[in-house]
Design an enzyme around this catalytic site. Structure first.
Site, short mmCIF file in Angstrom:
data_model
loop_
_atom_site.label_atom_id
_atom_site.label_comp_id
_atom_site.label_asym_id
_atom_site.label_seq_id
_atom_site.Cartn_x
_atom_site.Cartn_y
_atom_site.Cartn_z
N ASP A 156 43.93 40.10 31.58
CA ASP A 156 42.53 39.65 31.53
C ASP A 156 41.58 40.23 32.58
O ASP A 156 40.65 40.98 32.28
CB ASP A 156 42.46 38.11 31.54
CG ASP A 156 43.35 37.46 32.62
OD1 ASP A 156 43.96 38.19 33.41
OD2 ASP A 156 43.41 36.22 32.67
N THR B 49 36.33 36.92 39.50
CA THR B 49 37.09 36.23 38.45
C THR B 49 37.33 34.76 38.81
O THR B 49 37.59 33.94 37.94
CB THR B 49 38.43 36.95 38.18
OG1 THR B 49 38.99 36.43 36.98
CG2 THR B 49 39.42 36.78 39.34
N GLU C 214 37.88 28.87 31.88
CA GLU C 214 37.43 30.07 31.15
C GLU C 214 36.48 29.76 30.00
O GLU C 214 35.51 30.48 29.78
CB GLU C 214 38.63 30.86 30.61
CG GLU C 214 39.37 31.68 31.65
CD GLU C 214 40.29 30.87 32.54
OE1 GLU C 214 40.43 29.66 32.32
OE2 GLU C 214 40.87 31.45 33.47
C1 DMJ Z 1 41.51 31.58 37.75
O1 DMJ Z 1 42.23 31.45 38.91
C2 DMJ Z 1 40.96 32.96 37.60
O2 DMJ Z 1 39.90 32.90 36.73
C3 DMJ Z 1 41.96 33.96 37.12
O3 DMJ Z 1 41.44 35.22 36.86
C4 DMJ Z 1 42.70 33.49 35.91
N1 DMJ Z 1 42.40 32.17 35.59
C5 DMJ Z 1 42.40 31.19 36.61
C6 DMJ Z 1 41.97 29.85 36.06
O4 DMJ Z 1 42.40 29.61 34.79
#
Ligand code: DMJ
Length: 933
Positions: free
Chosen positions: A294, A492, A406
């Site tokens: 992702d 992220t 998300e």
């Molecule tokens: C978060 O820690 C971040 O968004 C990561 O990239 C993947 N997802 C988790 C939360 O679901």
């Protein structure tokens, strides 16, 4: 992406930098969205309602944050059911997920910039002081490089970014002197030893004190890492370099990205899920946009936005093109094989991919973003939350939900891009569901099982870092903010980095030293950002018109694994045989199997085994169809195995002060009342019995009559306990595990089996709780004496429970009191007093029927024992459930227990073992692919 608008360039306070038309177009997007938001129409949300929801988000944040600070800090995370901190080493290990915990007050650091987004400036100032004073980054502890980067380094940098912004404004943080940045730099240096590989890809873990190679490091032997783990560093590392003027961090992150780019599968332009950090070989060759990959894609695009380096956009666009060609099967996003991208690698999706519509908004591809988001929303409407994984026909594949942000993230970006008030309504549903199903007296608890509504004692730091930011921003107007969110990009983990970094300390060469882009020309790159004035020409109904055809995709249709061949063939040649359609009694099907190189072997014991030898297929295309057929068959069987288990049940504490808010995951019994058939469940006050093991006549029947009896596991059969308490007048029973510390968080649930005799005489419901969950009830009894619970197949609506409760307390007061009371309860109560004499352990069977029976490297086989499983006894393949519910009570297979010491519990297959099996199957496929290639 900047904070609010989908597609935007940098600039901000430190001046413009864009050579391309991003900024202008972003402005176009903003103005279009505000026009749309103001446009009258059904469903438009009033300003008052938006404000009310914004305030509700603030109140929810306070509930989560204050409970963490009061009951968990300085621990890394709050355990909201037991209302205490999660300290690594003091709780049973949960495996990899614990690698995020480094004894560095994770949740506080992850929450820093959320406080400023939510206008809690004073609290931010306090929090920063605490971090500076209390946090130690030099612990002898092994942590995940990825998680530490996105949560801790990102958290410190986000905190620093907003701290200097506030200082510049002149009111708050006047004392601040870059202390958070100093800590970030210290942490950055602690992560660098992980990059000591020839490839430049980091080791997945590092010891904060000893690094990787040191004899005391206890790490450094790993060979693989996930693509996202190695490819999600550039924003934080580049920001650290540019804030400090120390280029090494950005250099390391760039090198890792360059290496992954070099290793992309050249014919498909896709990357696999895991990679060997020494050789660069793809270890797992399946490819999607969810777990494991992702944020690699996310960071390529965002690195371009933050750093203005064209090569990142070029790479992103090349990958994006491949994603849309192979993985995107609107509204689904399905994993494929990197070498054979027309071949789906699985028929389920994971919840992490819910971020992707948001990224598509940044890319400017709104239509598929709307489609996927709508599909996900329908899954949420069905289960209240996104299960960790769900099948292409929208059944639960993995029922957990750790309050991931998300989907909220994508909802926010889609609202900003379209201005469609529909997305505000979606946000409202998310808020309602969180309050209704996840809120507990001491914070918000992750869902252990979205089907039963049961909880897990877990509130991850990303819940505060991300969820509340996106939800708050969704309802906030510009004037509600103390700064312009458009000046920042979200990492992220939703940490804020200022866009002006693009023009600061550009010490690292932008030129990729290892890659020539000669094979790529400008047609690969889409340089423009969407302008919603073009996207939605005079049509405020644009988004709705895309959603409309998908309205009933989850409820009314049964889209089972969309076949690209089926789609593209249209009226042409016959589509390949699908596992779900296969009938072993159909000669035509047998003929097709033969063409695909699949042979059917009837074993002596009545089982039927399928074996594929690709070399025996009529053509390479047939071999490919055969591969897919086998893969589907395996997955179908795996699904069936799962469905043969009784689903878990729920024990909901309904009396004051819980009011139905705490739901414990319970194991079912294969005897007694079937709670799935008695939807109302059984409700009653609990009473502990004497003797506590329930293995002989109950000596305190007066206390037990009309109550739900609590007893300890062990020393006799479960059915015997049930008979004894039923005789004493109990209306239900809960067996509590005697293994201290056992918990459904760490151990697989199992079903309580009968005793091999007829159990029809047992009519009351019986449930099993692990020790930790059982102690929550025992704690409550000590504190409140009268504790009422509901035994059911699915937790009941908390609001109804609230209505039926004692109305003495006003609603506001009761909230406050709840958390205080629950806290003292959990602090006072110790372990269960009686000890079992003999230890027991839950036993699990190997899913025999799924194990590949032929280990030849060029073949794969599956066999099945159950007569209803595909291919057996000349029967037709089963109809994979396309039903409304996920619970399909199957006939129970009772296993007689002859040895009362070791084999008391019926054997069941936990999800972990199914997944492990599935991985084995995938590996077998990969071996075969390798051979073929
Ligand atoms: C978060 O820690 C971040 O968004 C990561 O990239 C993947 N997802 C988790 C939360 O679901």
């Amino acid at each position: 992406m900047s904070g609010a608008a989908g597609c935007q360039g940098g600039g901000g306070d430190r001046g413009p930098r864009w050579r391309r038309p991003w900024k202008l177009l972003a402005l176009g997007l903003l103005s279009a969205s505000s026009v749309l938001a103001a446009a009258p129409g059904a469903g438009a949300m009033s300003k008052e309602e938006k404000r009310r929801l914004g305030n509700q988000v603030l109140e929810m944040f306070d509930h989560a944050y204050s409970n963490y600070m009061e009951h968990a800090y300085p621990a890394d995370e709050l355990m909201p059911l037991t209302c205490r901190g999660r300290v690594r080493g003091q709780e049973p290990s949960r495996g990899d997920v614990d690698d995020a915990l480094g004894k560095f007050s994770l949740t506080l650091i992850d929450t820093l910039d959320t406080l400023v987004v939510l206008n809690k400036t004073k609290e931010f100032e306090e929090a920063v002081k605490k971090v500076i004073k209390d946090v130690n980054l030099d612990n002898d502890i092994v942590v995940s490089v990825f998680e530490t980067n996105i949560r801790v380094l990102g958290g410190l940098l986000g905190g620093h970014s907003v701290a200097i912004m506030l200082k510049e404004k002149g009111e708050y943080m006047q004392w601040y002197n870059g202390e958070l940045l100093q800590m970030a730099k210290e942490l950055g240096y602690k992560l660098l030893p992980a990059f000591n590989t020839t490839s430049g890809l980091p080791y997945p873990r590092v010891n904060l004190k000893f690094g990787v190679r040191h004899p005391e490091a206890r790490t450094g032997t790993e060979t693989d890492t996930c693509t996202a783990c190695a490819g999600t560093l550039i924003l934080e590392f580049a920001a650290l370099s540019r804030f400090t003027g120390t280029s090494i961090f950005e250099e390391y992150a760039r090198k890792a990205l360059d290496f992954i780019w070099e290793k992309r599968q050249r014919s498909s332009n896709l990357v696999g899920v895991t990679i060997n950090i020494h050789t660069g070989d793809w270890v797992r060759k399946d490819s999607g946009v969810g777990a494991g990959i992702d944020s690699y894609y996310e960071y390529l695009l965002k690195a371009y936005v933050l750093l203005g380096d064209d090569s990142f956009l070029e790479r992103f666009n090349t990958h994006y093109d491949a994603i849309m060609r192979y993985i995107s099967q609107p509204p689904l996003l399905l994993d494929v094989h990197i070498h054979k991208p027309m071949l789906n690698a699985r028929t389920w999706m994971d919840s992490l991919l819910a971020f992707f519509p948001g990224l598509q908004v940044l890319k400017g591809d709104i239509r598929p973003a709307i489609e996927t988001h709508e599909m996900l929303y329908q899954v949420i409407k069905k289960h209240n939350f996104l299960p960790e994984a769900f099948t292409t026909d929208f059944r639960v594949h993995w029922a957990q939900h750790p309050l991931r942000p998300e989907f909220a993230e994508s909802t926010y970006f889609l609202y900003k891009a379209t201005g469609d008030p529909y997305y505000l309504e979606v946000g409202k549903t998310l808020i309602e569901n969180l309050n209704k199903y996840a809120r507990v007296p001491c914070g918000f608890a992750a869902m252990k099982d979205v089907r039963t509504g049961s909880h897990e004692d877990r509130m991850d730091s990303f819940f505060l870092a991300e969820m509340f930011k996106y939800l708050y921003l969704l309802f906030a107007d510009k004037e509600d903010m103390i700064f312009d969110i458009e000046d920042y990009i979200f990492t992220t983990e939703a940490h804020l980095l200022p866009l002006w970094l693009s023009t600061t300390n550009q010490t690292v060469s932008k030129k990729n030293t290892t890659t020539e882009y000669t094979e790529l020309d400008d047609s690969n790159f889409d340089w423009t950002c969407p302008n919603t004035q073009i996207l939605f020409p005079n049509d405020p109904m644009f988004a709705q018109s895309i959603r409309e055809p998908l309205k009933n995709v989850v409820d009314k249709s049964c889209p089972r694994g969309i076949s690209r061949a089926e789609e593209s063939l249209g009226s042409g040649p016959k589509p390949p045989l699908r596992a779900r359609d296969f009938m072993a009694s159909n000669p035509e099907h047998l003929e097709i199997l033969k063409k695909m190189g699949v042979s059917l072997i009837h074993l002596k014991d009545g089982r039927v085994q399928l074996v594929q030898h690709a070399v025996q297929a009529a053509s390479s295309l047939d071999a490919e169809d055969g591969l897919r057929f086998m893969q589907e068959m395996i997955e179908l069987s795996s699904q069936q195995q799962k469905e043969q288990q009784l689903p878990p049940r729920a024990v909901q504490i309904v009396s004051h002060p819980f009011f139905g808010r705490v739901v414990l995951t319970a194991g079912p019994a294969q005897f007694g009342m079937d709670l799935s058939k008695h939807k109302a469940g059984t409700r009653g006050f609990v009473a502990t019995i004497k003797p506590y093991n329930g293995c002989s006549e109950i000596t305190n029947p007066e206390a037990v009559k009309e109550k739900i009896a609590l007893m300890q596991r062990g020393q006799c059969m479960f059915a015997e306990k049930a008979r004894n308490i039923q005789k004493a007048g109990a209306i239900g029973g809960i067996v509590i595990d005697d293994n201290e510390g056992s918990s459904s968080d760490t151990a697989p649930l199992f079903q309580m089996a009968g005793d091999g005799k007829n159990t029809d005489d047992i009519t009351i419901p019986m449930l099993f709780l692990f020790n930790k969950e059982g102690n929550i009830i025992l704690d409550a009894i000590r504190e409140y004496e009268a504790v009422e619970v509901l035994l059911s197949d699915k937790a009941k609506d908390r609001d109804l429970e609230m209505e039926s409760m004692d109305q003495k307390l006003s609603e506001n007061d009761s909230h406050k009191q709840n958390s205080e009371e629950a806290t003292s309860a959990s602090q006072d109560v110790g372990a269960v007093s009686e000890e079992s004499e003999e230890g027991e352990s839950s036993d699990v069977t190997d899913p025999e029927s799924l194990s590949p029976a032929d280990a030849d490297s060029d073949s794969i086989s599956i066999s099945n024992q159950d007569s209803s499983v595909p291919g057996t006894n000349e029967a037709s393949a089963p109809e994979p459930a396309c039903t409304q519910g996920d619970h399909q009570p199957q006939e129970q297979k009772t296993e007689t227990e002859s040895n009362s010491k070791v084999n008391w519990d019926n054997k069941v297959q936990p999800m972990e073992s199914i997944l492990a099996d599935w991985n084995e199957d995938i590996e077998a496929f990969e071996m075969m692919e390798k051979d073929e290639l």
